[in-house]
Design a protein around this motif. Sequence first.
Motif, PDB file in Angstrom:
ATOM      1  N   ASN A 245       0.826  -1.211   0.000  1.00 30.53           N
ATOM      2  CA  ASN A 245       0.000   0.000   0.000  1.00 30.53           C
ATOM      3  C   ASN A 245       0.860   1.259   0.000  1.00 30.53           C
ATOM      4  N   ALA A 246       1.979   1.209   0.703  1.00 33.68           N
ATOM      5  CA  ALA A 246       2.903   2.343   0.673  1.00 33.68           C
ATOM      6  C   ALA A 246       3.432   2.566  -0.734  1.00 33.68           C
ATOM      7  N   ALA A 247       3.748   1.472  -1.428  1.00 33.99           N
ATOM      8  CA  ALA A 247       4.242   1.593  -2.799  1.00 33.99           C
ATOM      9  C   ALA A 247       3.202   2.243  -3.701  1.00 33.99           C
ATOM     10  N   GLU A 248       1.949   1.842  -3.532  1.00 35.68           N
ATOM     11  CA  GLU A 248       0.877   2.448  -4.332  1.00 35.68           C
ATOM     12  C   GLU A 248       0.789   3.949  -4.068  1.00 35.68           C
ATOM     13  N   ALA A 249       0.876   4.339  -2.802  1.00 33.51           N
ATOM     14  CA  ALA A 249       0.804   5.761  -2.457  1.00 33.51           C
ATOM     15  C   ALA A 249       1.967   6.528  -3.081  1.00 33.51           C
ATOM     16  N   LEU A 250       3.166   5.972  -2.999  1.00 34.26           N
ATOM     17  CA  LEU A 250       4.344   6.631  -3.567  1.00 34.26           C
ATOM     18  C   LEU A 250       4.234   6.742  -5.082  1.00 34.26           C
ATOM     19  N   GLU A 251       3.753   5.697  -5.720  1.00 36.90           N
ATOM     20  CA  GLU A 251       3.636   5.703  -7.180  1.00 36.90           C
ATOM     21  C   GLU A 251       2.518   6.609  -7.663  1.00 36.90           C
ATOM     22  N   HIS A 252       1.621   6.971  -6.766  1.00 36.75           N
ATOM     23  CA  HIS A 252       0.567   7.940  -7.110  1.00 36.75           C
ATOM     24  C   HIS A 252       0.934   9.356  -6.671  1.00 36.75           C
ATOM     25  N   PRO A 307       8.028  -9.362   0.898  1.00 39.39           N
ATOM     26  CA  PRO A 307       8.880  -9.859  -0.186  1.00 39.39           C
ATOM     27  C   PRO A 307       9.960  -8.838  -0.559  1.00 39.39           C
ATOM     28  N   ARG A 308      11.101  -9.344  -0.995  1.00 38.48           N
ATOM     29  CA  ARG A 308      12.211  -8.478  -1.389  1.00 38.48           C
ATOM     30  C   ARG A 308      11.803  -7.502  -2.499  1.00 38.48           C
ATOM     31  N   GLY A 309      11.137  -8.011  -3.522  1.00 43.76           N
ATOM     32  CA  GLY A 309      10.747  -7.145  -4.628  1.00 43.76           C
ATOM     33  C   GLY A 309       9.827  -6.022  -4.202  1.00 43.76           C
ATOM     34  N   SER A 310       8.879  -6.339  -3.321  1.00 40.94           N
ATOM     35  CA  SER A 310       7.947  -5.325  -2.838  1.00 40.94           C
ATOM     36  C   SER A 310       8.664  -4.266  -2.016  1.00 40.94           C
ATOM     37  N   THR A 311       9.635  -4.705  -1.192  1.00 40.77           N
ATOM     38  CA  THR A 311      10.376  -3.758  -0.358  1.00 40.77           C
ATOM     39  C   THR A 311      11.233  -2.829  -1.220  1.00 40.77           C
ATOM     40  N   LEU A 312      11.871  -3.396  -2.232  1.00 40.63           N
ATOM     41  CA  LEU A 312      12.660  -2.562  -3.152  1.00 40.63           C
ATOM     42  C   LEU A 312      11.768  -1.591  -3.927  1.00 40.63           C
ATOM     43  N   ARG A 313      10.544  -2.016  -4.190  1.00 41.73           N
ATOM     44  CA  ARG A 313       9.584  -1.142  -4.878  1.00 41.73           C
ATOM     45  C   ARG A 313       9.334   0.129  -4.073  1.00 41.73           C
ATOM     46  N   VAL A 314       9.388   0.013  -2.754  1.00 38.50           N
ATOM     47  CA  VAL A 314       9.207   1.174  -1.878  1.00 38.50           C
ATOM     48  C   VAL A 314      10.502   1.958  -1.725  1.00 38.50           C
ATOM     49  N   SER A 315      11.572   1.241  -1.410  1.00 37.47           N
ATOM     50  CA  SER A 315      12.810   1.929  -1.018  1.00 37.47           C
ATOM     51  C   SER A 315      13.508   2.641  -2.174  1.00 37.47           C
ATOM     52  N   ARG A 316      13.085   2.391  -3.396  1.00 40.08           N
ATOM     53  CA  ARG A 316      13.680   3.152  -4.502  1.00 40.08           C
ATOM     54  C   ARG A 316      13.188   4.596  -4.531  1.00 40.08           C
ATOM     55  N   GLU A 318      13.037   8.053  -2.676  1.00 42.31           N
ATOM     56  CA  GLU A 318      13.799   8.749  -1.634  1.00 42.31           C
ATOM     57  C   GLU A 318      12.901   9.315  -0.537  1.00 42.31           C
ATOM     58  N   ASN A 319      11.635   9.456  -0.842  1.00 45.17           N
ATOM     59  CA  ASN A 319      10.704  10.013   0.147  1.00 45.17           C
ATOM     60  C   ASN A 319       9.983   8.926   0.943  1.00 45.17           C
ATOM     61  N   ALA A 320      10.555   7.729   0.977  1.00 46.88           N
ATOM     62  CA  ALA A 320      10.051   6.650   1.831  1.00 46.88           C
ATOM     63  C   ALA A 320      10.968   6.514   3.042  1.00 46.88           C
TER      64      ALA A 320
END
Length: 498
Positions: A245-252, A307-316, A318-320
């Motif tokens: 969900n954090a990744a979705e927020a960042l990507e939006h 999952p590793r992929g999901s975590t990297l999706r967030v940590s890429r 800089e505002n996470a």
Amino acid sequence: MTQTSISPTLAGAGLAALDERVRFDLACLNLPPASWVPSRTAQGDRHVHDVVIIGGGQCGLVAAFALLCGGIRDLRVFDRNPEGLEGPWMNYARMETLRSPKTLPGPSYGFASLTFRAWFESQFGTAEWEALDKIPRPMWMEYLSWYRQVLALPVENEVNVERVTPAGELLELTLSGPGAIQETVLTRKLVMATGRDGTGGPKIPGFVEGLPRTAWAHTADEIDFKALEGKRVIVVGVGASAIDNAAEALEHGAAEVRFLIRRAQMPTINKMMGIGSFGFTHGYASLPDAWRWRIMHYSFITQTPPPRGSTLRVSRHENAHFHFECGVEATRMEGDEVVVTTRQGEVRGDFLILGTGFEIDPLARTELAGYADQILLWRDRYQPPAELAHDELGKFPYVGRDFAFQEREAGTAPWLANIHCFNYGASVSLGKVSGDIPGISEGASWLAGAIAASFYQQDVECHWQQLNDYDSPELQGDEWTASPLPEATDKTRQGVAQ
């Protein structure tokens, strides 16, 4: 080592060819067989179904297929969502790919032609299969939709089961929704294939009670991520759903996302993956209570990492920001601002997302209103040593090998044996066989076998009568000729005389 295509003649041949293969495989095994369960009526001339399944997601689909393969054909599957939206995959699941390895057989029920691999290779070929890393989430939903279609499973969409009421030896279900063609139906058995929240609901911590509902959401809710553009988002938790969900927020376009994490460090090892085996799947359910509790307790306290992929999706992004040892103590509103008090200080934002998972609480299931408190729970059956105490584990229902609920007090609610908990709620009792992809076919086999055994035992007098009444001759009488014994020899006659 190069992988071998699961079906070289079908690779890239398309779904029509795979459909034919599935039908051929079933025909070779004479599946599904004719129904052997006696038809029933009750309350006058009302038809009684053998089984009703709540939930048309992956658990409900494989359960239906297993029952059909066992000759239990009078069944219906109700799902509250429109077709194509069953289960979490196109609703609140927001990961890019599944965590499970692509090679798992999943709901194939022992048929190679029903695996995700066969479905994928038939359309895209072997080379694409070998190049595929993880299964994209929307593609898994496409596969499940095909699985339903090719097996002609009887799913009825937009039907909600409002209430389950005991009716003597039967269960009466009250239905609602655009897809409901009846107000009530009767059934002998009910299977709750209701997924992760199937024996409870989203876990909502008390610290949000003072916040307006517009200021927060649980990861299982519908969330308007477009509205979070330019907003400061606070996420409680760091499990898979919190990360997604954090990744979705960042990507939006969220201005920032801050994770508030109770733990001192990120969990990194998925312990349950380390013991997955044929032995675990089939042996766990037979272990003593103390061992089952010990294994699940360890799984809970070590926690499954995202999952590793999901975590990297967030940590890429800089505002996470990941803030550890920041357990939430309280929340409040100051104007339009959400203020969260943690053990390390205050965090301010515009919107709060709860990645707090799901809780097990049969009392939260409206379908079971009025008798959920009669369901036997683990805390009623087993008291762990103090160092293994765990309130959440104690709330799981203590189900039998047939996934059926049991009575807390013998004789007070016998109908509970006709409700089968084929969802996450059965995991402490039986392991990962009623929700997770790796063991779902094994669980469906146990379920179908147990229901078949129950029906046969209940109807044994009817089957005895059928045995006596059966009169289809195997032989017609013209297959042999009777012959007299040859005349006895003198020696034989002398022996008889003596």
